[in-house]
Design a protein around this motif. Structure first.
Motif, PDB file in Angstrom:
ATOM      1  N   THR A   1      56.845  20.899  23.916  1.00 52.50           N
ATOM      2  CA  THR A   1      56.343  19.340  24.300  1.00 52.50           C
ATOM      3  C   THR A   1      54.450  19.727  23.864  1.00 52.50           C
TER       4      THR A   1
ATOM      5  N   ASN B   1      49.800  10.825  29.615  1.00 51.68           N
ATOM      6  CA  ASN B   1      50.408  12.471  28.790  1.00 51.68           C
ATOM      7  C   ASN B   1      50.943  13.393  29.960  1.00 51.68           C
TER       8      ASN B   1
ATOM      9  N   GLU C   1      62.445  13.680  26.588  1.00 52.28           N
ATOM     10  CA  GLU C   1      62.354  12.827  25.533  1.00 52.28           C
ATOM     11  C   GLU C   1      61.015  12.164  25.826  1.00 52.28           C
ATOM     12  N   SER C   2      60.886  11.741  27.042  1.00 49.34           N
ATOM     13  CA  SER C   2      59.069  11.139  27.410  1.00 49.34           C
ATOM     14  C   SER C   2      57.847  12.589  27.371  1.00 49.34           C
TER      15      SER C   2
ATOM     16  N   ASN D   1      52.594  18.204  24.831  1.00 46.04           N
ATOM     17  CA  ASN D   1      51.121  17.643  25.914  1.00 46.04           C
ATOM     18  C   ASN D   1      51.294  18.813  26.932  1.00 46.04           C
TER      19      ASN D   1
ATOM     20  N   THR E   1      56.370  13.414  24.466  1.00 45.90           N
ATOM     21  CA  THR E   1      55.537  12.555  23.091  1.00 45.90           C
ATOM     22  C   THR E   1      54.229  12.336  23.824  1.00 45.90           C
ATOM     23  N   GLN E   2      53.616  12.098  22.533  1.00 45.44           N
ATOM     24  CA  GLN E   2      52.171  12.349  22.679  1.00 45.44           C
ATOM     25  C   GLN E   2      51.978  10.926  23.018  1.00 45.44           C
ATOM     26  N   LYS E   3      51.604  10.062  24.015  1.00 50.75           N
ATOM     27  CA  LYS E   3      51.119   8.782  23.987  1.00 50.75           C
ATOM     28  C   LYS E   3      49.366   8.175  23.670  1.00 50.75           C
ATOM     29  N   PRO E   4      48.994   7.626  23.464  1.00 41.36           N
ATOM     30  CA  PRO E   4      47.689   6.905  23.751  1.00 41.36           C
ATOM     31  C   PRO E   4      46.602   7.509  25.196  1.00 41.36           C
ATOM     32  N   SER E   5      47.372   7.505  26.364  1.00 42.28           N
ATOM     33  CA  SER E   5      47.168   8.181  27.559  1.00 42.28           C
ATOM     34  C   SER E   5      48.056   8.313  28.651  1.00 42.28           C
TER      35      SER E   5
ATOM     36  N   SER F   1      53.748  16.387  31.553  1.00 40.53           N
ATOM     37  CA  SER F   1      54.928  17.354  31.134  1.00 40.53           C
ATOM     38  C   SER F   1      54.850  18.375  32.056  1.00 40.53           C
TER      39      SER F   1
END
Length: 292
Positions: free
Chosen positions: A23, A60, A50-51, A25, A54-58, A62
């Motif tokens: 990951t 995150n 998967e979630s 994150n 995944t790097q998100k804008p905010s 793990s």
């Protein structure tokens, strides 16, 4: 329990049904003191992996491990690396448990809601009655439906907890519900956290997990099956039990006050309570003293 798992010199799991997917994150170096158990509240182990990768804008998140309902394990980060599973949290004077703990996410839909005659997750999936436990969370909130864990998942969680405690000298095994009380409810009442905690830490001198019968009457049977023969008259509401062996739908218990009476009861009709020695009432303390 003989473990089929081991941890290599890179702090990665090795064993059957174990894979690694890194990951992005994560934080810096981790010197773990605790193990924290979670449920994913997701659709599947694969979607949760998967979630968490995944790097998100905010926002995150793990964890170190995702544990599937079939016992498969996907490791997302070495156990000496910080992951973001705890969020706003505190325990035993520590603030922010991400920096002090290993996180295990177990594939489980979590708290459900009843829609008509069906039990439904927040994402719309309907679960059959035999995958639902009606119970009150240890922090209250009344009787609610919860998605059950599988037997192999519980056994694998125990195996992993024992291995991690031994390898890293962990101080305790906690639930997200413990370190973020009022904000989180996982792993919830369907997971036998007290039993896993006690066995993983080798607390052979501690009192085992105690439960109380919540139904008006409850059959105690010779095997974990509704068709199995009862071993005694039905247990009355309020009867206290000692947990001997937890499964996903049934538990083998010993009845307190009835010498040598053991059997299997449905998890839907029992609720965990504090052992008598930990209760604050004078009567409870006297009862505990008598047993000693």
């Amino acid at each position: 329990m003989t473990s089929s798992l081991r941890i290599d010199d890179k702090h990665r799991l090795v064993g059957d049904q174990v894979t690694f997917r890194a990951t992005p994150n994560h934080g810096g170096v981790l010197k773990p003191r605790y193990l924290v158990m979670h449920y994913t509240a997701g659709r599947s182990a694969a979607s949760s992996v998967e979630s968490l990768c995944t790097q998100k804008p905010s926002g995150n998140a793990s964890a170190h491990v995702v544990l599937g309902r079939d016992g498969s394990i996907v490791q997302l980060a070495p156990f000496n690396v910080v992951t973001w599973h705890a969020g706003v949290s505190q325990w035993n004077g520590l603030i922010g448990l991400n920096n002090h703990s290993i996180g295990i996410e177990m594939d489980n839909a979590g708290q459900l809601k009843k829609v008509g005659s069906q039990y439904q997750a927040w994402f719309g999936k309907v679960y059959p009655d035999d995958e639902v436990l009606l119970a009150e969370h240890k922090h209250g909130g009344g009787i609610q439906p919860w998605h059950t864990y599988t037997e192999v998942q519980i056994e694998r969680a125990l195996e992993l907890a024992e291995l991690l405690v031994a390898r890293y000298g962990l101080e305790d095994v906690l639930g997200h519900e413990d370190i973020a009380r009022g904000r989180k409810a996982d792993p919830g009442p369907a997971f036998p956290l007290a039993s896993v905690q006690s066995r993983a830490l080798g607390r052979t001198q501690d009192e085992p997990a105690h439960f109380v019968v919540t139904a008006t009457s409850l059959n105690i049977r010779s095997a974990p099956d509704a068709a199995a023969t009862p071993v005694a008259a039905p247990l009355k509401k309020g009867t206290e039990l000692i947990l001997l062996e937890p499964l996903d739908r049934w538990s083998r218990v010993e009845v307190i006050g009835k010498t040598d009476l053991e059997g299997w009861v449905s998890n839907s009709y029992i609720q965990e309570i504090q052992p008598a020695s930990q209760r604050s009432t004078p009567a409870a303390k006297k009862a505990a003293a008598r047993r000693r």
